[in-house]
Design a protein around this motif. Structure first.
Motif, PDB file in Angstrom:
ATOM      1  N   TYR A  52      -4.834  -2.374  -0.163  1.00 50.42           N
ATOM      2  CA  TYR A  52      -3.545  -2.545  -0.820  1.00 50.42           C
ATOM      3  C   TYR A  52      -3.659  -2.229  -2.306  1.00 50.42           C
ATOM      4  N   ASP A  53      -2.601  -1.604  -2.831  1.00 51.00           N
ATOM      5  CA  ASP A  53      -2.631  -1.100  -4.196  1.00 51.00           C
ATOM      6  C   ASP A  53      -2.094  -2.085  -5.228  1.00 51.00           C
ATOM      7  N   THR A  83       0.847  -1.179   0.000  1.00 58.90           N
ATOM      8  CA  THR A  83       0.000   0.000   0.000  1.00 58.90           C
ATOM      9  C   THR A  83       0.887   1.235   0.000  1.00 58.90           C
TER      10      THR A  83
END
Length: 124
Positions: A111-112, A99
């Motif tokens: 979370y990315d 993230t």
């Protein structure tokens, strides 16, 4: 864009150990935190552990506390998960995630970027 690649999964007997590693590459990597999640067949993805990219803050799911240790290497952009005293119920695909901004770390939706996952199988 950030690319995460996990490694280190495999088959181990109950009571054994494995170490997972996750390497990050891509854009200038300066995350807020990195985490490990796992997903067993027929179950939802669940939080395992997380570590802040600065400082020494870590967090663990109750089910792994005392057995698993998360660590990081900022210079190499890697995060590791040392898993000891493994149990059959630890069997799952383990995912590394990152993230970029400060958010609660136990939730996968925060979370990315995610890795492709690595299989961990613990035999009884």
């Amino acid at each position: 864009q950030v690319l995460l690649v996990e490694s280190g999964g495999g088959l181990v007997q109950a009571g054994g150990s494995l170490r997972l590693s996750c390497a990050a590459s891509g854009r200038t990597f300066s995350p807020y935190a990195m985490g490990w999640f796992r997903q067993a067949p027929g179950k939802e993805r669940e939080f395992v552990a997380a570590i802040r990219w600065s400082g020494f803050s870590t967090d663990y799911a109750d089910s792994v506390k005392g057995r698993f240790t998360i660590s990081r290497n900022n210079a190499r952009n890697t995060v590791g998960l040392q898993m000891n005293s493994l149990k059959p119920e630890d069997t799952a695909v383990y995912y590394c995630a990152t993230t970029l901004i400060a958010r609660p770390l136990r939730f996968s939706r925060n979370y990315d970027y995610w890795g492709q996952g690595t299989q961990v199988t613990v035999s009884s």
